[in-house]
Motif scaffolding. Structure first.
Motif, short mmCIF file in Angstrom:
data_model
loop_
_atom_site.label_atom_id
_atom_site.label_comp_id
_atom_site.label_asym_id
_atom_site.label_seq_id
_atom_site.Cartn_x
_atom_site.Cartn_y
_atom_site.Cartn_z
N VAL A 162 49.89 36.73 6.14
CA VAL A 162 50.75 37.66 5.90
C VAL A 162 51.28 38.72 6.09
O VAL A 162 51.15 38.81 8.17
CB VAL A 162 50.07 39.48 5.01
N THR A 233 60.21 38.60 4.60
CA THR A 233 59.76 38.26 3.04
C THR A 233 60.25 37.01 2.06
O THR A 233 59.78 37.12 1.54
CB THR A 233 59.78 39.78 2.64
N ILE A 238 54.95 32.70 4.64
CA ILE A 238 53.56 33.68 4.33
C ILE A 238 53.65 34.44 2.37
O ILE A 238 54.59 34.14 2.09
CB ILE A 238 54.91 35.60 4.40
N LYS A 239 52.41 34.21 2.34
CA LYS A 239 51.75 34.47 1.05
C LYS A 239 52.05 35.65 0.22
O LYS A 239 51.59 35.71 -0.47
CB LYS A 239 50.24 33.99 1.30
N ALA A 240 51.65 37.37 1.80
CA ALA A 240 51.75 38.15 0.53
C ALA A 240 52.69 39.09 1.87
O ALA A 240 52.85 38.63 2.65
CB ALA A 240 50.62 38.74 0.49
N VAL A 241 53.43 40.63 0.85
CA VAL A 241 54.18 41.56 2.21
C VAL A 241 53.69 42.82 1.79
O VAL A 241 53.53 42.78 0.73
CB VAL A 241 55.69 41.48 1.63
N GLY A 257 61.28 38.16 -1.99
CA GLY A 257 60.12 37.12 -2.47
C GLY A 257 59.73 36.75 -3.46
O GLY A 257 58.93 35.66 -4.02
N THR A 260 59.19 32.51 -3.09
CA THR A 260 58.59 32.19 -3.38
C THR A 260 57.51 32.71 -3.70
O THR A 260 56.12 32.24 -2.98
CB THR A 260 57.66 32.51 -1.59
N LYS A 262 56.15 35.15 -3.74
CA LYS A 262 55.09 36.37 -2.86
C LYS A 262 54.34 37.32 -3.43
O LYS A 262 54.79 38.25 -4.38
CB LYS A 262 55.55 37.07 -1.79
N ARG A 263 53.08 37.74 -3.27
CA ARG A 263 52.40 38.70 -3.84
C ARG A 263 52.97 39.76 -3.10
O ARG A 263 52.78 39.84 -1.95
CB ARG A 263 51.14 38.15 -3.29
#
Length: 517
Positions: A162, A233, A238-241, A257, A260, A262-263
């Motif tokens: 993350v 981002t 990177i799966k979440a920010v 994001g 991709t 991103k959560r």
């Protein structure tokens, strides 16, 4: 302003010289490294805007290196038991407490926050690590959800590497608030601190390394939002920010994001109301109003920067606020007597100062403050605007300094309309001794958090976050794990249900539960 030399100053000089000599580097894969391209920038102390240290300036290549390190480390960190993670995070907390004075002094030097408040920064940071450490063993726990013919159970699994992007106001505490639950959940981290306050992020990385957090589990990349931040981002690993900062930046991160998927978790801006009814305990309300706007230099997202006062007590109550504001001590942040230190950066100083002319242009009165203090540094007096209306920019825009706008209201309906008439919705504060009105008003207030007859007093298990333009998602307690972990449902057949048959040459009856998307 005169300066009284104290032991704080002697130790601060030593810490500052050490920081200058060492410089500030990235921490990637368990190693302290320079930027691949060799770029640097300077960070300054807001007391006189002199150079504090040279900082490695990261870009996409450095973020890629950190993201890959976090990805590789995740493969083993996710398998570390919650019990073992608890031990490591408690060790981090122990080391934070052991270096509490160093943390407080460096935070004051770097951000301009008064040492009287930064003394608690380390204690709060340690508390954050202990709180989530104790929850690490149960982070994966789920529920048993039996159904006819099935045993359903849920569990939670860490989402992966993350990104954590933290702001320049109270950066040490806010970094622990984000990183501790991520580690407790089993995630790995790439941390990008604000470029205006990089010093204590480096200290936190040192502490976590010393505590035994494996290399690559926590990575630190310094740099600017448009380079390092944007690369973080957008990075596919990177799966979440998790981001704390200004609302416009949050919208940029969401766009960056999107490709991709991103959560995101955002704690953004606020223009928080504190509503004072005429039946309130006005002495306690006064203390809370003054504290929640003038503490921490007014540079806090939960500050009560609008005070809505019932018209029958408006003149008297604003006069009392003005008297207190004029007595607030502005000065050297290392002096224990200082209540407001310098604002973090010249650019932010100019922004806050611009609202003094704007208030006059809009027809408000500057009842206290409204001026620079001293000739050096970023010092601003504690300021109160009166005679304001809610459509003024001083009532709508987040100033993020020691500046309070006072607005009168007639009755409960008027107060609620004024309180909700902003684009933000982070926090709200209500002062009344009418019990039914307190519940009614608090439930109707458009805010993620409401305190009744109190200033902001945090209880770590409770949810923290805002609505409208103040954010997405919640921190605190189990709510943090909802962000850093995926919830999985597993359905075990007990062998008693009948599966519909296709291709047998006759009509079949299909249960509605079998056609869900």
């Amino acid at each position: 302003m005169t300066q009284t030399v104290t032991p704080n100053h002697e130790q601060a000089r030593e810490l500052r010289e050490r920081t200058r000599q060492r410089g500030i580097r990235h921490f990637i894969g368990g190693e302290w490294v320079h930027s691949l391209g060799g770029e640097t920038f300077e960070t300054h102390t807001p007391t006189d805007n002199s150079v504090l240290a040279t900082v490695a300036s990261g870009d996409a290549a450095d973020i890629d290196r950190a993201a890959r390190a976090a990805h590789d480390a995740f493969q083993t960190w996710r398998e570390v038991s919650g019990t073992e993670r608890r031990k490591l995070l408690h060790r981090v907390a122990d080391l934070i407490e052991a270096r509490a004075q160093e943390i407080a002094l460096l935070e004051s030097i770097d951000t301009g926050q008064a040492i009287r408040f930064m003394k608690s920064a380390a204690a709060r940071g340690a508390e954050n690590f202990r709180f989530f450490a104790d929850r690490a063993p149960g982070a994966a726990d789920g529920q048993s959800l039996p159904a006819p013919g099935f045993l359903n159970y849920t569990l939670r699994q860490p989402i992966g590497p993350v990104g954590v992007i933290t702001p320049w106001n109270t950066p040490f505490m806010l970094s622990t608030w984000k990183i501790a639950p991520a580690l407790a959940a089993g995630c790995t981290v790439v941390h990008k601190p604000a470029e205006w306050s990089p010093v204590t992020a480096t200290l936190l990385a040192e502490i976590m390394d010393e505590a035994g957090i494996p290399g690559g589990v926590v990575n630190l990349v310094h740099g600017f939002g448009e380079s390092a931040g944007k690369a973080l981002t957008e990075h596919p690993l990177i799966k979440a920010v998790a981001f704390v900062g200004e609302t416009t930046t949050g919208s940029h991160i969401m766009r960056q994001g999107a490709d991709t998927l991103k959560r995101v978790h955002f704690e953004l801006g606020g223009k928080n109301p504190v509503v004072v009814f005429d039946d309130a305990d006005l002495d306690k309300a006064l203390d809370a109003v003054v504290f929640m706007i003038y503490s921490l230099n007014g540079e806090r997202c939960t500050s009560s920067s609008r005070v809505l006062i019932q018209d029958g007590i408006y003149d008297e109550f604003t006069a009392r606020i003005a008297e207190r504001a004029r007595n607030i001590r502005v000065g050297d942040p290392l002096d224990p007597n200082t209540e407001i230190g310098p604002l973090v950066h010249p650019r932010h100083f100019e922004k806050v100062m611009s609202y003094f002319d704007r208030a006059r242009e809009e027809g408000a009165t500057i009842a206290a403050g409204g001026e620079r203090v001293g000739e050096d540094g970023n010092f601003v007096s504690a300021t109160l605007f009166t005679g304001a209306s809610n459509d003024m920019k001083i009532a709508q825009e987040e100033i993020f300094g020691p500046v309070l706008t006072a607005i009168p209201f007639r009755d409960e309906a008027d107060a609620l309309a004024l309180a909700n008439d902003v684009k933000y919705g982070l926090a709200g504060y209500l002062w009344t001794n009418d019990l039914t009105r307190a519940h009614r008003f608090a439930q109707a207030l458009e805010a993620g958090m409401v305190w009744v007859n109190s200033e902001n007093v945090r209880h770590l298990p409770t949810p923290f976050g805002g609505v409208k333009n103040s954010g997405i998602g919640r921190d605190g307690g189990d709510y943090s794990f909802d962000f850093y972990m995926e919830t999985k449902n597993i359905a075990i057949s007990l062998g008693t249900h009948k599966t519909a048959k296709l291709g047998v040459g006759q009509p079949v009856k299909v249960d509605k539960s079998e056609v869900e998307g």
